[in-house]
Design an enzyme around this catalytic site. Structure first.
Site, PDB file in Angstrom:
ATOM      1  N   SER A 178       0.738  -1.176  -0.196  1.00 61.08           N
ATOM      2  CA  SER A 178       0.009   0.103   0.118  1.00 61.08           C
ATOM      3  C   SER A 178       0.897   1.225   0.086  1.00 61.08           C
ATOM      4  O   SER A 178       2.021   1.153   0.575  1.00 61.08           O
ATOM      5  CB  SER A 178      -0.832   0.139   1.398  1.00 61.08           C
ATOM      6  OG  SER A 178      -1.491   1.079   1.328  1.00 61.08           O
ATOM      7  N   TYR A 209      -2.422  -1.337  10.296  1.00 65.58           N
ATOM      8  CA  TYR A 209      -2.589  -1.383   8.816  1.00 65.58           C
ATOM      9  C   TYR A 209      -0.943  -0.744   8.244  1.00 65.58           C
ATOM     10  O   TYR A 209      -0.395  -1.478   7.535  1.00 65.58           O
ATOM     11  CB  TYR A 209      -3.513  -0.662   8.258  1.00 65.58           C
ATOM     12  CG  TYR A 209      -3.649  -0.872   6.729  1.00 65.58           C
ATOM     13  CD1 TYR A 209      -4.550  -2.066   6.187  1.00 65.58           C
ATOM     14  CD2 TYR A 209      -3.095   0.203   5.964  1.00 65.58           C
ATOM     15  CE1 TYR A 209      -4.679  -2.167   4.839  1.00 65.58           C
ATOM     16  CE2 TYR A 209      -3.368   0.010   4.451  1.00 65.58           C
ATOM     17  CZ  TYR A 209      -3.954  -1.038   3.955  1.00 65.58           C
ATOM     18  OH  TYR A 209      -4.292  -1.338   2.682  1.00 65.58           O
TER      19      TYR A 209
HETATM   20  P1  NAD Z   1     -11.543  -6.126  -0.558  1.00 64.46           P
HETATM   21  O1  NAD Z   1     -12.078  -6.064   0.794  1.00 64.46           O
HETATM   22  O2  NAD Z   1     -12.327  -5.859  -1.636  1.00 64.46           O
HETATM   23  O3  NAD Z   1     -10.732  -7.434  -0.560  1.00 64.46           O
HETATM   24  C1  NAD Z   1     -10.284  -8.158   0.206  1.00 64.46           C
HETATM   25  C2  NAD Z   1     -10.090  -9.813   0.012  1.00 64.46           C
HETATM   26  O4  NAD Z   1      -9.209 -10.395   1.122  1.00 64.46           O
HETATM   27  C3  NAD Z   1     -11.630 -10.398  -0.042  1.00 64.46           C
HETATM   28  O5  NAD Z   1     -11.502 -11.130  -1.087  1.00 64.46           O
HETATM   29  C4  NAD Z   1     -11.634 -10.954   1.411  1.00 64.46           C
HETATM   30  O6  NAD Z   1     -12.466 -12.111   1.143  1.00 64.46           O
HETATM   31  C5  NAD Z   1     -10.145 -11.463   1.428  1.00 64.46           C
HETATM   32  N1  NAD Z   1      -9.789 -11.679   2.821  1.00 64.46           N
HETATM   33  C6  NAD Z   1     -10.072 -10.890   3.935  1.00 64.46           C
HETATM   34  N2  NAD Z   1      -9.770 -11.544   5.271  1.00 64.46           N
HETATM   35  C7  NAD Z   1      -9.286 -12.759   4.901  1.00 64.46           C
HETATM   36  C8  NAD Z   1      -8.584 -13.864   5.306  1.00 64.46           C
HETATM   37  N3  NAD Z   1      -8.694 -13.888   6.879  1.00 64.46           N
HETATM   38  N4  NAD Z   1      -8.406 -15.074   4.710  1.00 64.46           N
HETATM   39  C9  NAD Z   1      -8.530 -15.001   3.528  1.00 64.46           C
HETATM   40  N5  NAD Z   1      -9.026 -14.116   2.569  1.00 64.46           N
HETATM   41  C10 NAD Z   1      -9.348 -12.663   3.364  1.00 64.46           C
HETATM   42  O7  NAD Z   1     -10.042  -5.199  -0.436  1.00 64.46           O
HETATM   43  P2  NAD Z   1      -9.289  -4.658  -1.639  1.00 64.46           P
HETATM   44  O8  NAD Z   1      -9.368  -3.125  -1.235  1.00 64.46           O
HETATM   45  O9  NAD Z   1      -9.328  -5.332  -2.949  1.00 64.46           O
HETATM   46  O10 NAD Z   1      -7.676  -4.952  -0.887  1.00 64.46           O
HETATM   47  C11 NAD Z   1      -6.847  -5.821  -1.402  1.00 64.46           C
HETATM   48  C12 NAD Z   1      -5.504  -5.729  -0.899  1.00 64.46           C
HETATM   49  O11 NAD Z   1      -5.018  -4.436  -1.342  1.00 64.46           O
HETATM   50  C13 NAD Z   1      -5.473  -5.527   0.874  1.00 64.46           C
HETATM   51  O12 NAD Z   1      -4.200  -6.115   1.037  1.00 64.46           O
HETATM   52  C14 NAD Z   1      -5.318  -4.175   0.788  1.00 64.46           C
HETATM   53  O13 NAD Z   1      -4.740  -3.719   1.912  1.00 64.46           O
HETATM   54  C15 NAD Z   1      -4.709  -3.602  -0.400  1.00 64.46           C
HETATM   55  N6  NAD Z   1      -4.675  -2.206  -0.692  1.00 64.46           N
HETATM   56  C16 NAD Z   1      -5.988  -1.746  -0.842  1.00 64.46           C
HETATM   57  C17 NAD Z   1      -6.218  -0.531  -1.201  1.00 64.46           C
HETATM   58  C18 NAD Z   1      -7.739   0.228  -1.509  1.00 64.46           C
HETATM   59  O14 NAD Z   1      -7.609   1.457  -1.520  1.00 64.46           O
HETATM   60  N7  NAD Z   1      -8.531  -0.706  -1.955  1.00 64.46           N
HETATM   61  C19 NAD Z   1      -4.994   0.492  -1.177  1.00 64.46           C
HETATM   62  C20 NAD Z   1      -3.794  -0.020  -1.074  1.00 64.46           C
HETATM   63  C21 NAD Z   1      -3.632  -1.361  -0.867  1.00 64.46           C
END
Ligand code: NAD
Length: 264
Positions: free
Chosen positions: A146, A159
């Site tokens: 991130s 986080y």
């Molecule tokens: P999201 O909530 O849409 O998806 C998260 C995914 O992780 C889902 O498939 C969920 O079921 C899975 N998950 C959660 N806990 C779990 C567990 N204990 N075991 C297995 N699977 C699990 O989130 P996203 O925004 O797509 O985030 C994905 C990644 O990107 C994360 O690591 C997040 O920190 C990172 N990220 C997101 C953003 C953003 O703005 N959306 C920015 C920077 C980084």
């Protein structure tokens, strides 16, 4: 779409939603066989498996229900991917959760869960997948960190700590495998339009007494100079580049997809 991943086998954690699902889609379109993982309602998981499966030319993509908070389940997931495909070429550590609170009120169980899911699962999956990659002398490890892996914001201690840890883990693994044809890199997205990020808009609007549109632009995206969401496909495109054959010289990098956040 050029099939630059033809015949390759990929495992993407947290791929039932958001960024992980977008990466799964793009990898399958590029010819990879993909194993999905993540939580969700049964019909959502079935839809994701059918959708990605159709791109792979099968009824449904393989799926692991492993909980990334549980090391034994992470190891079993990697073993299941190797069994399903006969090999594992690409590992994308993407699963993640968020929780926002002042540090003095931060629930200890939330701290433990975020560290386990967002950071330790990456270690356990890499540890399990690397022997096979070293044996076949090929591999691509992509960790979704991130912008918060490189800089901090208040109220996101767990986080920010976990994501800085992911960047450190990425660099250390990269140095260990630097003389092999395997690479390990991190992607550092800014705010991406997904359920995880969109869930932060409403509480911000309530906290500041403004509309969700104002909360989005003036508060959530305050640090993102582009003042717009990053789209899932923009992150997936970076992952495809790192997974593909042209990125062999990129190792140990933390690549920003953040609308200019880290430039400011
Ligand atoms: P999201 O909530 O849409 O998806 C998260 C995914 O992780 C889902 O498939 C969920 O079921 C899975 N998950 C959660 N806990 C779990 C567990 N204990 N075991 C297995 N699977 C699990 O989130 P996203 O925004 O797509 O985030 C994905 C990644 O990107 C994360 O690591 C997040 O920190 C990172 N990220 C997101 C953003 C953003 O703005 N959306 C920015 C920077 C980084």
């Amino acid at each position: 779409m050029e099939r630059i991943l033809d015949g390759q086998a990929a495992l993407i954690t947290g791929s039932t939603s958001g960024i992980g699902l977008g990466i799964a889609r793009l990898f399958a379109e590029a010819g990879a066989r993909v194993m999905l993982n993540g939580f969700g309602r049964a019909e959502e998981i079935a839809a994701a498996r059918a959708g990605i499966g159709a791109l792979m030319g099968v009824a449904e993509a393989p799926y692991s229900p492993a909980d990334m908070a549980k090391p034994a389940e992470v190891r079993a997931m990697v073993a299941a991917a190797e069994a399903a495909f006969g090999r594992l070429d690409i590992l994308v550590n993407n699963a993640g959760i968020q929780f926002v609170s002042p540090v003095q009120d931060f629930p200890e169980e939330k701290w433990d869960a975020i560290l386990a899911i967002n950071l330790s699962s990456n270690f356990h999956a890499i540890k399990a997948a690397l022997p096979g990659m070293l044996g076949r002398r090929y591999g691509r490890i992509i960790n979704i960190a991130s912008a918060h892996g490189l800089v901090a914001s208040p109220f996101k201690t767990a986080y920010v700590a976990a994501k800085h840890g992911v960047v450190g883990l990425t660099k250390s693994v990269a140095l260990e495998i630097a003389e092999t044809p395997i690479t390990c890199n991190a992607i550092c997205p800014g705010f991406v339009r997904t359920p995880l990020a969109e869930a932060q808009v409403k509480p911000l609007a309530e906290k500041h007494g403004v509309s969700e549109e104002v909360a989005l632009k003036q508060h959530l995206l305050a640090k993102q100079p582009s003042k717009r969401w990053i789209e899932v496909e923009e992150v997936a495109r970076m992952a495809l580049y790192l997974a593909g054959p042209g990125s062999g010289g990129v190792n140990g990098a933390a690549l920003s997809v953040d609308g200019g956040w880290l430039a400011a």
